[in-house]
Write an enzyme that holds these catalytic residues in place. Structure first.
Site, PDB file in Angstrom:
ATOM      1  N   SER A   1      54.448  19.695  30.134  1.00  0.00           N
ATOM      2  CA  SER A   1      54.500  20.498  31.374  1.00  0.00           C
ATOM      3  C   SER A   1      55.916  20.469  31.916  1.00  0.00           C
ATOM      4  O   SER A   1      56.724  19.636  31.502  1.00  0.00           O
ATOM      5  CB  SER A   1      53.572  19.871  32.420  1.00  0.00           C
ATOM      6  OG  SER A   1      54.159  18.665  32.919  1.00  0.00           O
ATOM      7  N   ASP A   2      56.208  21.339  32.839  1.00  0.00           N
ATOM      8  CA  ASP A   2      57.442  21.188  33.573  1.00  0.00           C
ATOM      9  C   ASP A   2      57.202  20.081  34.609  1.00  0.00           C
ATOM     10  O   ASP A   2      56.086  19.575  34.758  1.00  0.00           O
ATOM     11  CB  ASP A   2      57.842  22.528  34.223  1.00  0.00           C
ATOM     12  CG  ASP A   2      59.316  22.588  34.537  1.00  0.00           C
ATOM     13  OD1 ASP A   2      59.865  23.691  34.625  1.00  0.00           O
ATOM     14  OD2 ASP A   2      59.930  21.507  34.678  1.00  0.00           O
ATOM     15  N   ALA A   3      58.254  19.700  35.312  1.00  0.00           N
ATOM     16  CA  ALA A   3      58.166  18.535  36.212  1.00  0.00           C
ATOM     17  C   ALA A   3      57.040  18.711  37.235  1.00  0.00           C
ATOM     18  O   ALA A   3      57.014  19.689  37.977  1.00  0.00           O
ATOM     19  CB  ALA A   3      59.504  18.355  36.940  1.00  0.00           C
ATOM     20  N   ASN A   4      56.102  17.782  37.198  1.00  0.00           N
ATOM     21  CA  ASN A   4      54.945  17.799  38.116  1.00  0.00           C
ATOM     22  C   ASN A   4      54.097  19.044  37.945  1.00  0.00           C
ATOM     23  O   ASN A   4      53.315  19.408  38.828  1.00  0.00           O
ATOM     24  CB  ASN A   4      55.414  17.702  39.572  1.00  0.00           C
ATOM     25  CG  ASN A   4      56.242  16.440  39.792  1.00  0.00           C
ATOM     26  OD1 ASN A   4      56.003  15.428  39.123  1.00  0.00           O
ATOM     27  ND2 ASN A   4      57.206  16.495  40.668  1.00  0.00           N
ATOM     28  N   GLY A   5      54.240  19.705  36.803  1.00  0.00           N
ATOM     29  CA  GLY A   5      53.514  20.959  36.571  1.00  0.00           C
ATOM     30  C   GLY A   5      52.016  20.766  36.429  1.00  0.00           C
ATOM     31  O   GLY A   5      51.240  21.712  36.597  1.00  0.00           O
TER      32      GLY A   5
END
Ligand code: GLC
Length: 756
Positions: free
Chosen positions: A284-288
């Site tokens: 995922s992207d950051a905290n996605g």
């Protein structure tokens, strides 16, 4: 006899932290799978959940204990660890103290260099030189690998057709054909011949998918794309990256047609795995994953974790408190299938096995420092900056400047003396980037033969919304003139007393990139006033641009405009070589240079739609023709295309035609031209764009030299995804063909696609 990975890792733990021979030959897929499964069988649910998390580790004081504890428990990977001493230290804790000794994977945003900084990706795309881009990313990979990095969150392959979106700077512009060529070249550069090749790292193309179409160009906003736009424009560069063997994909933050990318099973499983056969792992992207709840998609964090894993997301990138920690409970509650978790863990283990981390988990710290100051790397960065530059205007052949005739040069503008801005966004102090300003490069070139007067002129405003990443990205230094007209007066005086004025303007690096969308393309601050005042002196003026998107220069009358993008660690030397003719600009725009933000989006590959005979004046108040077209760029020489011909007038669907054209350097200097091949489908089962790029070649020709260039047009170039039949089709129709120096070249040939 298969030696279990845990035994190998324990042996590595006992051995000193010295380079150990990687396996004699790369493991085949069966061996990789068997080793991963043998480890998987020993892992507890918590260990599995920890393995599929990559956690931020920004070296924030006070976090050390928690970080070391998570490492000892067997967390899978970290991002933002950049010091080889620290990567070795954390690796040693994992390999020696965690129960199964599974090495860490270290990821980082290696976007356009590590300590040697290359031009920003949009600038390198402007070189139209995939081979050069591949070489540059191979250098970036070698420097990052020497610091203990195994994985790049790059290339960013998002097509950008709305320059208000700040991340246009990180990609290859508006066109899927150019974007696909650049994407594949970057993957090859990062990974080398195979994943695990010495001195190479895993490529992680991002952000899957459609992120560049954010509503209003506002970063992170929703994306609503038709299937035709997805399949014909936004997905092809990802497909090219996957076909080039990318080992990882990063899912995008935003919602795609209402379904968040990190929880979008159609995207992550149906397209990426089932249709494209992607074998790597998806992060995922950051905290996605956590944000699936804020999207209004997941009900809580356990649901977010379950929906992400269920969609085919394999690894969570999180600042802290990963949602994936809730997976064991979700499995126990029957909300998640253990097999889905195991499949995700297996892919991460396979990546570590392919990278040889069990045999060779550490890096040579002394070697890292030496490799990262390799003069050959800076030379490559200079060449890249020279080949990326785009000459937009050169009235009266003002450029190149003849330094033998110059008594004095006025260099004006704070960006000229700001090495941090020259490096552009996504450059972080901990990687000890090499810095050089434009002014330094000009001074070095001119020595004491020509006087160089410098005047910063006006204050360059900083980014509006600093981000966490800015904390590592802090501007190292920037001149701070008085914020009044005195700075402009000083600059005007410098120009008046010089033979020529070189005015460096643009956007500071903090005003482009992530969280840096802008609703205007005006020069920030009072740079336009400064430029206009210097032009009003009547002295010859050369504008050098630092930018990542089209800028609105308000019709400046400066005689010459050279776009340097953010040219990187050798940008000053490159700028000086270009200004004084020791290098010749040959770059071409990778996007349409739109007049102003109000006209966005404006693309070259548009449909005719209904044409009442005024295609470029759809607005009643001003033309909607671009300032400069896609593919545009001048040179210090001139070129002529002639004699376009095809090897056959007709071809059956699935067949190919060969297009040939003669290109002559009609000028007095050896220089480069980028021959661009465009096609236009006249009719069919769907309306197609007025033209599409389907081939390009950058060539260097001596004065008078003529070269015949050939291009192949086959089903890959002639097919398109058709919304009526919801599949790829090739119509029986007639195609117009053109080859020229930019996207305005007239069509000069045609051929039919017909069943015999
Ligand atoms: C950022 C970006 C992504 C980057 C990641 C780690 O928010 O969207 O491109 O790789 O976080 O820095």
């Amino acid at each position: 006899m298969m030696i279990g990975l845990a035994c190998i890792a324990a042996a590595a733990a006992g051995a000193a932290a010295q380079a150990r021979p990687a396996p004699a030959a790369p493991l085949d897929e069966q061996q990789v799978r068997a080793r991963a499964d043998a480890l998987l069988a020993q892992m507890t649910p918590d260990e599995k959940a920890a393995q599929i998390v990559t956690q931020f580790n920004m070296g924030i004081p006070g976090q050390e204990k928690a970080i070391d504890e998570s490492v000892a428990k067997g967390i899978g990977s970290f991002l933002f660890v950049t010091d080889p001493k620290e990567t070795n230290r954390l690796q040693r804790i994992t390999v020696e103290r965690s129960r199964l000794h599974i090495p860490l994977l270290f990821g980082f945003d290696v976007i356009h260099g590590w300590s040697t900084i290359f031009p920003v990706p949009i600038g390198q795309a402007a070189s139209w030189d995939p081979a050069m881009i591949e070489r540059n990313q191979a250098i970036a990979a070698a420097e990052a690998r020497s610091a203990g990095i195994h994985w790049a969150f790059a290339p960013m392959v998002d097509i950008a057709r709305d320059p208000r979106w700040g991340r246009i700077v990180e990609g290859a512009g508006e066109d899927p054909y150019l974007g696909s060529a650049v994407a594949a070249a970057q993957v090859r550069g990062f990974q080398g011949p195979r994943i695990g090749a010495p001195g190479h790292i895993i490529a992680g193309p991002k952000h899957f998918a459609g992120y560049g179409a954010a509503l209003g160009g506002r970063d992170y906003d929703e994306v609503n794309l038709s299937d035709s736009e997805l399949w014909n424009v936004y997905l092809p560069p990802f497909k090219a990256a996957v076909d080039a063997g990318a080992g990882n994909i990063m899912a995008a933050y935003m919602g795609l047609n209402g379904i968040p990318a990190a929880g979008n099973r159609w995207l992550l499983t149906d397209v990426l795995r089932k249709q494209w056969g992607f074998q790597g792992w998806v992060v995922s992207d950051a905290n996605g994953v956590q944000s699936l709840q804020t999207h209004g998609f997941a009900t809580d964090q356990a649901d977010a974790a379950a929906r992400a894993i269920g969609a085919g997301l394999d690894m969570e990138m999180a600042f802290a408190g990963p949602a994936f920690a809730k997976l064991p409970a979700a499995v126990a509650a029957g909300k998640v299938d253990q097999a889905q978790v195991d499949a995700a863990v297996r892919k991460v283990l396979e990546a570590k096995i392919r990278m040889g981390l069990f045999e060779n988990p550490y890096v040579d710290e002394a070697g890292a420092a030496q490799l990262q100051r390799n003069p050959a790397h800076l030379e490559a960065a200079r060449i890249a900056a020279e080949r990326s530059a785009v000459l937009l205007r050169n009235e009266g052949a003002l450029l190149p400047l003849d330094r033998a005739k110059l008594r004095s040069v006025a260099v004006i503008g704070g960006l000229a003396d700001s090495p941090r801005d020259s490096n552009g966004p996504w450059v972080f102090k901990p990687t000890q980037p090499v810095l050089q300003s434009i002014l330094q490069g000009i001074r070095t070139k001119l020595g004491n033969r020509t006087e160089v007067k410098y005047a910063p002129g006006v204050i360059i405003p900083k980014r509006v919304n600093a981000s966490m990443i800015d904390s590592m990205n802090a501007d190292l230094r920037r001149p701070e003139p008085k914020d009044d007209d005195s700075g402009i007066a000083e600059a005007v005086a410098a120009a008046r007393s010089a033979d020529v004025a070189v005015v460096v303007v643009g956007e500071p690096q903090g005003m482009i990139g992530e969280m840096a969308s802008r609703s205007t393309f005006d020069l920030p601050g009072r740079q336009q006033d400064l430029l206009d005042a210097v032009v009003a002196t009547g002295k010859p003026v050369v504008v050098l641009l630092l930018n990542g998107r089209p800028l609105d220069l308000k019709g400046t009358k400066a005689q010459a405009i050279l776009d340097l993008w953010y040219p990187g660690s050798s940008g000053g030397d490159a700028a000086a070589n270009l200004l004084f003719g020791d290098a010749v600009p040959g770059g071409k725009l990778p996007f349409t240079w739109v007049r102003n933000a109000a006209q966005v989006p404006l693309i070259y590959a548009h449909l005719t739609s209904h044409d009442a005979g005024h295609a470029d004046t759809r607005y009643s108040n001003e033309s909607n023709a671009p300032v400069y077209p896609f593919g545009y760029g001048l040179s210090y020489s001139t070129f002529a295309f002639s004699n376009l011909r095809l090897d056959r007038p007709q071809v059956a669907p699935g067949g190919a035609v060969t297009v040939s054209v003669d290109l002559r350097n009609t000028g007095a200097r050896t220089a480069d031209e980028v021959a661009q091949l465009y096609i236009h489908q006249r009719s069919g089962t769907a309306a197609r764009p007025v033209r599409e790029l389907e081939g390009f070649q950058r060539v260097t020709l001596k004065p008078g030299e003529v070269r015949t260039l050939t291009f192949k047009l086959g089903p890959q170039e002639l097919r398109y995804w058709n919304a009526a039949v919801r599949d790829w089709v090739q119509d029986e129709t007639t195609f117009d063909v053109a080859v020229g120096a930019d996207s305005t070249v007239p069509f000069a040939g045609s051929f039919d696609v017909r069943r015999q």
